[in-house]
Design a protein around this motif. Structure first.
Motif, PDB file in Angstrom:
ATOM      1  N   LEU A 173       0.817  -1.218   0.000  1.00 24.36           N
ATOM      2  CA  LEU A 173       0.000   0.000   0.000  1.00 24.36           C
ATOM      3  C   LEU A 173       0.851   1.269   0.000  1.00 24.36           C
ATOM      4  CD1 LEU A 173      -2.706  -1.168   2.553  1.00 24.36           C
ATOM      5  CD2 LEU A 173      -2.837  -1.225   0.064  1.00 24.36           C
ATOM      6  N   VAL A 174       1.768   1.320  -0.942  1.00 22.22           N
ATOM      7  CA  VAL A 174       2.650   2.474  -1.086  1.00 22.22           C
ATOM      8  C   VAL A 174       2.205   3.264  -2.308  1.00 22.22           C
ATOM      9  CG1 VAL A 174       5.016   3.202  -1.533  1.00 22.22           C
ATOM     10  CG2 VAL A 174       4.573   1.310   0.027  1.00 22.22           C
ATOM     11  N   TYR A 175       1.907   4.541  -2.091  1.00 21.03           N
ATOM     12  CA  TYR A 175       1.396   5.377  -3.169  1.00 21.03           C
ATOM     13  C   TYR A 175       2.368   6.467  -3.592  1.00 21.03           C
ATOM     14  CZ  TYR A 175      -2.767   2.936  -1.741  1.00 21.03           C
ATOM     15  OH  TYR A 175      -3.655   1.953  -1.411  1.00 21.03           O
ATOM     16  N   SER A 176       3.415   6.684  -2.811  1.00 22.46           N
ATOM     17  CA  SER A 176       4.383   7.712  -3.166  1.00 22.46           C
ATOM     18  C   SER A 176       5.734   7.382  -2.542  1.00 22.46           C
ATOM     19  CB  SER A 176       3.910   9.084  -2.688  1.00 22.46           C
ATOM     20  OG  SER A 176       3.871   9.120  -1.273  1.00 22.46           O
ATOM     21  N   GLY A 177       6.752   7.996  -3.089  1.00 22.01           N
ATOM     22  CA  GLY A 177       8.094   7.819  -2.559  1.00 22.01           C
ATOM     23  C   GLY A 177       8.563   9.129  -1.982  1.00 22.01           C
ATOM     24  N   PRO A 178       9.460   9.104  -1.076  1.00 17.10           N
ATOM     25  CA  PRO A 178       9.956   7.909  -0.391  1.00 17.10           C
ATOM     26  C   PRO A 178       8.990   7.437   0.693  1.00 17.10           C
ATOM     27  CG  PRO A 178      11.032   9.843   0.513  1.00 17.10           C
ATOM     28  CD  PRO A 178      10.143  10.321  -0.610  1.00 17.10           C
ATOM     29  N   THR A 179       8.999   6.145   0.911  1.00 12.46           N
ATOM     30  CA  THR A 179       8.250   5.532   2.005  1.00 12.46           C
ATOM     31  C   THR A 179       9.194   4.573   2.715  1.00 12.46           C
ATOM     32  OG1 THR A 179       6.115   5.690   0.886  1.00 12.46           O
ATOM     33  CG2 THR A 179       6.314   4.011   2.592  1.00 12.46           C
ATOM     34  N   VAL A 180       9.144   4.602   4.028  1.00 12.47           N
ATOM     35  CA  VAL A 180       9.946   3.681   4.819  1.00 12.47           C
ATOM     36  C   VAL A 180       8.998   2.879   5.707  1.00 12.47           C
ATOM     37  CG1 VAL A 180      10.428   5.287   6.708  1.00 12.47           C
ATOM     38  CG2 VAL A 180      12.012   3.451   6.260  1.00 12.47           C
ATOM     39  N   LEU A 181       9.241   1.570   5.744  1.00 11.45           N
ATOM     40  CA  LEU A 181       8.449   0.667   6.569  1.00 11.45           C
ATOM     41  C   LEU A 181       9.389  -0.047   7.530  1.00 11.45           C
ATOM     42  CD1 LEU A 181       6.327  -1.033   3.760  1.00 11.45           C
ATOM     43  CD2 LEU A 181       5.655   0.893   5.178  1.00 11.45           C
ATOM     44  N   LEU A 182       9.020  -0.099   8.788  1.00 12.71           N
ATOM     45  CA  LEU A 182       9.739  -0.906   9.757  1.00 12.71           C
ATOM     46  C   LEU A 182       8.855  -2.110  10.018  1.00 12.71           C
ATOM     47  CD1 LEU A 182      12.295  -1.038  11.520  1.00 12.71           C
ATOM     48  CD2 LEU A 182      10.986   0.062  13.340  1.00 12.71           C
ATOM     49  N   MET A 183       9.384  -3.280   9.743  1.00 13.24           N
ATOM     50  CA  MET A 183       8.611  -4.513   9.822  1.00 13.24           C
ATOM     51  C   MET A 183       9.209  -5.417  10.899  1.00 13.24           C
ATOM     52  SD  MET A 183       6.571  -3.998   7.123  1.00 13.24           S
ATOM     53  CE  MET A 183       5.930  -5.533   6.499  1.00 13.24           C
ATOM     54  N   MET A 184       8.351  -5.897  11.791  1.00 11.95           N
ATOM     55  CA  MET A 184       8.795  -6.821  12.825  1.00 11.95           C
ATOM     56  C   MET A 184       8.018  -8.113  12.676  1.00 11.95           C
ATOM     57  SD  MET A 184       9.111  -6.217  16.847  1.00 11.95           S
ATOM     58  CE  MET A 184       9.852  -7.423  17.897  1.00 11.95           C
ATOM     59  N   GLU A 185       8.767  -9.189  12.494  1.00 16.80           N
ATOM     60  CA  GLU A 185       8.185 -10.517  12.295  1.00 16.80           C
ATOM     61  C   GLU A 185       7.136 -10.500  11.183  1.00 16.80           C
ATOM     62  OE1 GLU A 185       6.977 -11.753  16.215  1.00 16.80           O
ATOM     63  OE2 GLU A 185       9.065 -11.928  16.868  1.00 16.80           O
ATOM     64  N   GLY A 186       7.455  -9.753  10.104  1.00 14.40           N
ATOM     65  CA  GLY A 186       6.608  -9.708   8.929  1.00 14.40           C
ATOM     66  C   GLY A 186       5.436  -8.748   8.997  1.00 14.40           C
ATOM     67  N   LYS A 187       5.289  -8.052  10.135  1.00 15.15           N
ATOM     68  CA  LYS A 187       4.179  -7.121  10.292  1.00 15.15           C
ATOM     69  C   LYS A 187       4.697  -5.689  10.399  1.00 15.15           C
ATOM     70  CE  LYS A 187       1.189 -10.396  12.709  1.00 15.15           C
ATOM     71  NZ  LYS A 187       1.113 -11.284  11.714  1.00 15.15           N
TER      72      LYS A 187
END
Length: 105
Positions: A67-81
């Motif tokens: 669900l990324v609509y623009s850059g830049p986007t950063v996601l921090l994911m823990m155990e796949g979530k």
């Protein structure tokens, strides 16, 4: 930061690592490139943190999956979530605080 281009590689990396920093950039985006360098420097301070990036145009399914609509986007994911998301204006101090928090769990 590792450059991943395929959705399957990204999903496997998220599955194999407890805590991941996932950076998504757009092509020909000056802000994306500057923030990528700063995010790489931040991630380098945490050797146990898995970090990687992708260009949103390399595989269009990535945008839909995360669900990324623009850059830049950063996601921090823990155990796949997803535990943290920032787009366009990324507060690096806030991101670092979240990394420290989730690494200590």
């Amino acid at each position: 930061m590792t450059h991943l281009t395929k959705l399957t590689e990204i999903e496997q990396t998220l599955q194999d690592n407890r805590l991941c920093l996932f950076y998504i950039k757009a092509p020909d985006c000056g802000v994306c490139n500057v923030m990528l360098n700063k995010t790489e420097q931040l991630a380098g301070k945490y050797p146990l943190l898995c970090s990687f990036y992708t260009d949103i145009t390399e595989e269009p399914l990535i945008a839909g999956q995360f669900l990324v609509y623009s850059g830049p986007t950063v996601l921090l994911m823990m155990e796949g979530k997803e535990v943290y998301r920032a787009s366009q204006f990324i507060n690096l101090q806030e991101l670092e605080d979240k990394i420290i928090k989730y690494q200590s769990i």
